[in-house]
Design an enzyme around this catalytic site. Structure first.
Site, PDB file in Angstrom:
ATOM      1  N   LYS A 109      18.526  11.995 -49.713  1.00  0.00           N
ATOM      2  CA  LYS A 109      17.230  12.099 -49.037  1.00  0.00           C
ATOM      3  C   LYS A 109      17.207  13.212 -47.998  1.00  0.00           C
ATOM      4  CE  LYS A 109      14.152   9.864 -49.563  1.00  0.00           C
ATOM      5  NZ  LYS A 109      13.816   8.577 -48.949  1.00  0.00           N
TER       6      LYS A 109
ATOM      7  N   THR B 221      -7.975  20.856 -52.694  1.00  0.00           N
ATOM      8  CA  THR B 221      -9.038  20.081 -52.083  1.00  0.00           C
ATOM      9  C   THR B 221      -8.996  18.686 -52.688  1.00  0.00           C
ATOM     10  OG1 THR B 221     -10.632  20.862 -53.742  1.00  0.00           O
ATOM     11  CG2 THR B 221     -10.500  22.093 -51.684  1.00  0.00           C
ATOM     12  N   HIS B 222      -9.107  17.666 -51.855  1.00  0.00           N
ATOM     13  CA  HIS B 222      -8.949  16.270 -52.278  1.00  0.00           C
ATOM     14  C   HIS B 222      -7.560  16.029 -52.859  1.00  0.00           C
ATOM     15  CE1 HIS B 222     -13.323  15.724 -51.824  1.00  0.00           C
ATOM     16  NE2 HIS B 222     -13.418  16.909 -52.401  1.00  0.00           N
TER      17      HIS B 222
ATOM     18  N   SER C  76      20.342   6.046 -44.630  1.00  0.00           N
ATOM     19  CA  SER C  76      21.617   5.317 -44.529  1.00  0.00           C
ATOM     20  C   SER C  76      22.076   4.821 -45.893  1.00  0.00           C
ATOM     21  CB  SER C  76      21.456   4.132 -43.572  1.00  0.00           C
ATOM     22  OG  SER C  76      20.476   3.226 -44.078  1.00  0.00           O
TER      23      SER C  76
ATOM     24  N   GLN D 264     -15.319   8.947  -2.533  1.00  0.00           N
ATOM     25  CA  GLN D 264     -13.978   8.823  -1.966  1.00  0.00           C
ATOM     26  C   GLN D 264     -12.932   9.394  -2.903  1.00  0.00           C
ATOM     27  OE1 GLN D 264     -11.433   5.068  -1.097  1.00  0.00           O
ATOM     28  NE2 GLN D 264     -12.811   5.283   0.672  1.00  0.00           N
TER      29      GLN D 264
ATOM     30  N   HIS E 258       0.873  -1.177   0.000  1.00  0.00           N
ATOM     31  CA  HIS E 258       0.000   0.000   0.000  1.00  0.00           C
ATOM     32  C   HIS E 258       0.906   1.221   0.000  1.00  0.00           C
ATOM     33  CE1 HIS E 258      -3.106   2.886   1.054  1.00  0.00           C
ATOM     34  NE2 HIS E 258      -4.034   1.918   0.980  1.00  0.00           N
ATOM     35  N   ASP E 259       0.867   1.968  -1.065  1.00  0.00           N
ATOM     36  CA  ASP E 259       1.818   3.066  -1.211  1.00  0.00           C
ATOM     37  C   ASP E 259       1.591   4.193  -0.207  1.00  0.00           C
ATOM     38  OD1 ASP E 259      -0.559   3.769  -2.389  1.00  0.00           O
ATOM     39  OD2 ASP E 259       0.318   4.565  -4.231  1.00  0.00           O
TER      40      ASP E 259
ATOM     41  N   GLU F 251       6.810  13.574 -39.055  1.00  0.00           N
ATOM     42  CA  GLU F 251       6.249  12.228 -38.964  1.00  0.00           C
ATOM     43  C   GLU F 251       6.199  11.748 -37.515  1.00  0.00           C
ATOM     44  OE1 GLU F 251       7.715  10.661 -43.367  1.00  0.00           O
ATOM     45  OE2 GLU F 251       8.929  10.276 -41.595  1.00  0.00           O
TER      46      GLU F 251
END
Length: 595
Positions: free
Chosen positions: A268, A140-141, A263, A212, A68-69, A275
């Site tokens: 790139k 749009t789209h 790599s 409680q 019981h903490d 992301e």
């Protein structure tokens, strides 16, 4: 949250050391409250405050036995306090300490996130002002629609972040609530006065009613506010990632010196931070769902919510703090390629003016269905053979019968799409001075102020500058061709201002040429050598005598004299100059004269 995505301040706030420190602060506040109410002897609070302390190792050792903490915590503190420890945790239950301390932690963490949101809003404001006139293609789209500006796009994000800020502040106030009402929340062993005193000392509010535990809709609201915040950050990240695609290349995420994109492929340059923001925002939405599951507890309480909150509360606030910091860095160092934005607009071959032409045709009285059909078939032709949209429209007899060349050319202007950029930025609060639905002069940008001031009218075409000549007047096709041909041409009457390209309109006489004529062709009998052909006789020469015409000082003097006479005629009639003025800056739209 793992170390990789945890900033220093959030690591401190959600550390075990800080949690037990907040527990101790609540216990001490309760002792001080009891002393002020006369329940415990005077001086108890000061003695306990001097001695009260704990060690993480000591708490962990006791918890191995008690499982019981809270009991482990109070036991560890009592060991250092001594005899006065009997007043610790007097009349309280575990969640009087745990929920109240958690309110302190969540308030501090929420304030840190709110501070980051305010910093992001400031960055968005500066970026929107910088690029309010940076024209780019709206999509749009994923398909080219009509141009907008990068500043308007950012203004949408700015407005949404303002709502996120308001939601977070409300959620912060919602969770900054504690309780000290006993085992089932009925104040059986501690009076409401104690709760009010303790919460006032801690700087939070008491829950008006509780079991409680403090009710978990408050925590769910905070989790959902963080999830919506993450959704906004993900939307910005996804948009910027899309604009960084090689085929678009209008926006680039910052790329530090020495950074590697792959790599295997040295060329790139990947939007990896954007992301990462996209991925971590998914955790916020998942944690929000778990927070909703925590609302339904048995009766006055159970602890099914406890294990979940130990993970989601710290993780969500830490994650939000981290991705906010990353987004601020990206936007401050964003690489905006305005040249590529302009190239992408030109790549549409003028198709983005389709709605402008459609509305113009409707204004001219054409039915919408018919106008739509005309525009669409020419747009599809542009899609098919990559021909300019304007040229296709110009060749359509159904359209030219309604709009003339000048009216069609007026539809092809990008300024029509961006003229309300300042208004939009003012309405969301980026530019100050928007009041009662109007942009006041105080809040207008420099360009808007200049436009608001009365300015001199733009110079009219040459024909219009002559008061007696109108720049354009439709031809009365009911007149017979003979009568139409009798009209004077070189005068200054109104009917002379009609466009030279109109049918049944006689051209003005060409000015007399003064240059030397070419030698006349002479007939020769077959087989006769051209050496013995008859030469044309020059009226200035006789035989082999030299020409009596005085030599010109400049060989091009004859041509100059002809040009001067042609310019004099053009100024007197105003016809050719009117056409030139109408198509100034648009050489590809200049009408072709019939020969």
């Amino acid at each position: 949250m793992i170390e990789r995505y945890t900033r220093t301040n959030m690591k401190r706030i959600f550390s075990e050391q800080n949690k037990f420190k907040c527990w101790l602060d609540v216990e001490l506040a309760a002792i001080n409250g009891w002393e002020s109410l006369g329940r415990i002897p005077k001086g108890t609070y000061s003695r306990i405050k001097k001695k009260a302390k704990f060690t993480l190792r000591g708490i962990q050792e006791v918890e191995k036995v008690t499982n019981h903490d809270v009991v482990a915590f109070t036991t560890e503190v009592a060991k250092h306090v001594g005899e006065d420890s009997k007043w610790i945790h007097l009349g309280l239950t575990s969640n009087d300490i745990v929920d109240t301390a958690q309110a302190l932690i969540l308030k501090e963490a929420s304030d840190a996130v709110i501070g980051e949101v305010e910093s992001l809003i400031k960055v968005l404001k500066d970026l929107a002002l910088k690029h309010k006139d940076t024209i780019m293609m709206g999509r749009t789209h994923g398909v080219h629609a009509e141009p907008t500006t990068f500043g308007i796009k950012i203004a949408v994000w700015y407005d949404e972040m303002q709502r996120n800020l308001a939601r977070l502040k409300d959620a912060r106030d919602g969770v900054a609530v504690g309780k000290m009402s006993g085992a089932v929340g009925n104040f059986a062993h501690c009076p409401p006065a104690l709760e009010e005193t303790v919460m006032r000392d801690l700087g939070i509010k008491p829950a008006p009613a509780s079991s409680q535990v403090v009710q978990r809709d408050r925590h769910a609201t905070l989790m959902f506010s963080l999830a919506v915040l993450g959704g906004t950050l993900e939307k910005i990240a996804v948009t910027l990632r899309g604009l960084q695609r090689s085929e678009i290349a209008e926006i680039l995420e910052p790329f530090a010196r020495g950074q590697k994109g792959s790599s295997a492929m040295p060329h790139k340059r990947n939007p990896i931070t954007l992301e990462r923001i996209t991925g971590l925002s998914r955790l916020l939405r998942g944690n929000a769902l778990a927070a909703c599951e925590n609302q339904a507890l048995w009766d006055e309480r159970d602890i099914s919510h406890s294990s979940v909150e130990r993970v989601i509360l710290a993780d969500s606030l830490t994650t939000a703090d981290y991705i906010l910091d990353k987004m601020i860095f990206i936007l401050r160092n964003l690489d905006v390629n305005t040249r590529r934005m302009e190239e992408n607009i030109r790549a549409t071959k003028g198709l983005h003016f389709s709605q402008t032409v459609l509305l113009k045709l409707i204004e001219k009285g054409l039915m919408r269905e018919k106008a739509y059909e005309i525009i669409q078939r020419n747009a599809m032709k542009t899609h098919t053979d990559d021909s300019p949209f304007y040229d296709n429209l110009l060749k359509d007899s159904d359209l030219i019968g309604v709009l003339d060349r000048n009216e069609l050319a007026e539809c092809f202007s990008n300024r029509h799409f961006t003229r309300y950029a300042d208004y939009i930025l003012a309405r969301v609060g980026i530019i100050e001075g928007f009041k009662d639905g109007k942009l006041t002069p105080h809040g207008e940008s420099r360009r808007s102020k200049q436009e608001a001031k009365p300015s001199a009218p733009r110079p009219a075409p040459a024909a219009a500058r002559r008061k007696e000549i109108v720049p354009y007047k439709p031809v009365d096709r009911s007149l017979p061709k003979r009568e139409d041909a009798k009209r004077p041409v070189a005068g200054v009457r109104d009917e002379e201002a009609a466009d030279l390209s109109e049918p049944n309109r006689e051209r003005p006489p060409e000015p007399r040429r003064t240059t030397r004529r070419k030698p006349a062709r002479t007939r020769t009998s077959p087989g006769t050598s051209t050496k013995h052909q008859r030469q044309p006789v020059d009226k200035h020469r006789s035989g082999n005598e030299p020409s009596k015409r005085p030599p010109a000082e400049n060989p091009a003097e004859g041509n100059n004299r002809e040009s001067q006479q042609f310019d004099d005629w053009r100024k007197s009639t105003g016809r050719r100059s009117a056409v030139d003025a109408n198509f100034k800056g648009m050489p590809n739209l200049r009408p072709k004269r019939k020969r």
